[in-house]
Design a protein around this motif. Structure first.
Motif, PDB file in Angstrom:
ATOM      1  N   LEU A 254       0.831  -1.192   0.000  1.00  0.00           N
ATOM      2  CA  LEU A 254       0.000   0.000   0.000  1.00  0.00           C
ATOM      3  C   LEU A 254       0.872   1.252   0.000  1.00  0.00           C
ATOM      4  O   LEU A 254       0.598   2.225  -0.707  1.00  0.00           O
ATOM      5  N   TRP A 255       1.940   1.213   0.764  1.00  0.00           N
ATOM      6  CA  TRP A 255       2.886   2.328   0.810  1.00  0.00           C
ATOM      7  C   TRP A 255       3.497   2.544  -0.576  1.00  0.00           C
ATOM      8  O   TRP A 255       3.634   3.679  -1.027  1.00  0.00           O
ATOM      9  N   ILE A 256       3.858   1.464  -1.258  1.00  0.00           N
ATOM     10  CA  ILE A 256       4.405   1.573  -2.618  1.00  0.00           C
ATOM     11  C   ILE A 256       3.404   2.264  -3.535  1.00  0.00           C
ATOM     12  O   ILE A 256       3.769   3.168  -4.308  1.00  0.00           O
TER      13      ILE A 256
ATOM     14  N   ARG B  94      12.266   5.033  -9.937  1.00  0.00           N
ATOM     15  CA  ARG B  94      13.020   3.816 -10.225  1.00  0.00           C
ATOM     16  C   ARG B  94      12.974   2.930  -8.989  1.00  0.00           C
ATOM     17  O   ARG B  94      12.702   3.400  -7.881  1.00  0.00           O
ATOM     18  N   VAL B  95      13.263   1.658  -9.173  1.00  0.00           N
ATOM     19  CA  VAL B  95      13.205   0.694  -8.067  1.00  0.00           C
ATOM     20  C   VAL B  95      14.122   1.138  -6.929  1.00  0.00           C
ATOM     21  O   VAL B  95      13.726   1.128  -5.762  1.00  0.00           O
ATOM     22  N   GLY B  96      15.337   1.529  -7.251  1.00  0.00           N
ATOM     23  CA  GLY B  96      16.284   1.963  -6.223  1.00  0.00           C
ATOM     24  C   GLY B  96      15.813   3.199  -5.483  1.00  0.00           C
ATOM     25  O   GLY B  96      15.995   3.309  -4.258  1.00  0.00           O
ATOM     26  N   GLU B  97      15.201   4.124  -6.195  1.00  0.00           N
ATOM     27  CA  GLU B  97      14.678   5.339  -5.556  1.00  0.00           C
ATOM     28  C   GLU B  97      13.539   4.988  -4.601  1.00  0.00           C
ATOM     29  O   GLU B  97      13.450   5.530  -3.500  1.00  0.00           O
TER      30      GLU B  97
ATOM     31  N   THR C  81      14.932   3.414  -1.475  1.00  0.00           N
ATOM     32  CA  THR C  81      15.510   4.437  -0.602  1.00  0.00           C
ATOM     33  C   THR C  81      14.418   5.174   0.159  1.00  0.00           C
ATOM     34  O   THR C  81      14.535   5.388   1.367  1.00  0.00           O
ATOM     35  N   ARG C  82      13.347   5.542  -0.526  1.00  0.00           N
ATOM     36  CA  ARG C  82      12.235   6.244   0.133  1.00  0.00           C
ATOM     37  C   ARG C  82      11.621   5.403   1.250  1.00  0.00           C
ATOM     38  O   ARG C  82      11.174   5.931   2.252  1.00  0.00           O
TER      39      ARG C  82
ATOM     40  N   THR D  97      13.905  -6.587  -1.760  1.00  0.00           N
ATOM     41  CA  THR D  97      12.595  -6.619  -1.110  1.00  0.00           C
ATOM     42  C   THR D  97      11.607  -5.767  -1.889  1.00  0.00           C
ATOM     43  O   THR D  97      10.454  -6.175  -2.123  1.00  0.00           O
ATOM     44  N   THR D  98      12.059  -4.600  -2.319  1.00  0.00           N
ATOM     45  CA  THR D  98      11.211  -3.712  -3.110  1.00  0.00           C
ATOM     46  C   THR D  98      10.774  -4.401  -4.393  1.00  0.00           C
ATOM     47  O   THR D  98       9.597  -4.363  -4.763  1.00  0.00           O
ATOM     48  N   SER D  99      11.706  -5.055  -5.065  1.00  0.00           N
ATOM     49  CA  SER D  99      11.387  -5.755  -6.316  1.00  0.00           C
ATOM     50  C   SER D  99      10.361  -6.858  -6.087  1.00  0.00           C
ATOM     51  O   SER D  99       9.439  -7.030  -6.897  1.00  0.00           O
ATOM     52  N   ASN D 100      10.497  -7.599  -5.004  1.00  0.00           N
ATOM     53  CA  ASN D 100       9.540  -8.664  -4.693  1.00  0.00           C
ATOM     54  C   ASN D 100       8.137  -8.106  -4.439  1.00  0.00           C
ATOM     55  O   ASN D 100       7.137  -8.662  -4.910  1.00  0.00           O
ATOM     56  N   LEU D 101       8.057  -7.006  -3.706  1.00  0.00           N
ATOM     57  CA  LEU D 101       6.763  -6.370  -3.457  1.00  0.00           C
ATOM     58  C   LEU D 101       6.158  -5.861  -4.762  1.00  0.00           C
ATOM     59  O   LEU D 101       4.955  -5.992  -5.004  1.00  0.00           O
ATOM     60  N   LEU D 102       7.008  -5.293  -5.619  1.00  0.00           N
ATOM     61  CA  LEU D 102       6.541  -4.771  -6.909  1.00  0.00           C
ATOM     62  C   LEU D 102       6.052  -5.882  -7.832  1.00  0.00           C
ATOM     63  O   LEU D 102       5.074  -5.698  -8.561  1.00  0.00           O
TER      64      LEU D 102
END
Length: 119
Positions: free
Chosen positions: A46-48, A59-62, A65-66, A73-78
């Motif tokens: 939901l935060w994403i 971008r995924v890295g940005e 970082t946020r 982990t971000t990629s898996n959630l995405l």
């Protein structure tokens, strides 16, 4: 020892600090589970969606970082949000290594509905 000094001593006790930290983590986990049960996505997902609503093209890295989480982990959630049709990943034309993220119309509608649901 007075009550205020006793309280201060407990605050500096590593075990007391760890216990308070565990209470905080459990509360966050319960809150995330409640969000997932009520909304169908995790609190992090939901935060994403909210981040992408506020800053399309991240971008995924940005995004990682946020959110102060690892890029993997971000990629898996995405990936889960993309499979649900809420997020679109697109390659940058000038640099194919770069993945830009945006909400799909379905993702924007879903986020608006969740916001109405949760008030």
């Amino acid at each position: 020892m007075t009550a205020s000094r006793s309280s201060a001593a407990k605050t500096n006790d590593p075990l007391a600090i760890l216990a308070k930290f565990r209470i905080l983590i459990r509360a966050a986990q319960r809150h995330s589970a409640a969000i997932q049960k009520r909304c169908g996505v995790s609190g992090a997902q939901l935060w994403i969606l909210q981040e992408l609503r506020d800053a399309p093209g991240l971008r995924v890295g940005e995004l990682a970082t946020r959110m102060a989480i690892h890029q993997t982990t971000t990629s898996n959630l995405l990936d889960a949000l993309e499979k649900s049709g809420y997020v679109l990943k697109s390659r940058d034309e000038s640099d194919q290594r770069v993945v830009n993220l945006s909400l799909t119309p379905s993702g924007a509608a879903y986020l608006a509905a969740v916001r109405r649901l949760t008030g």
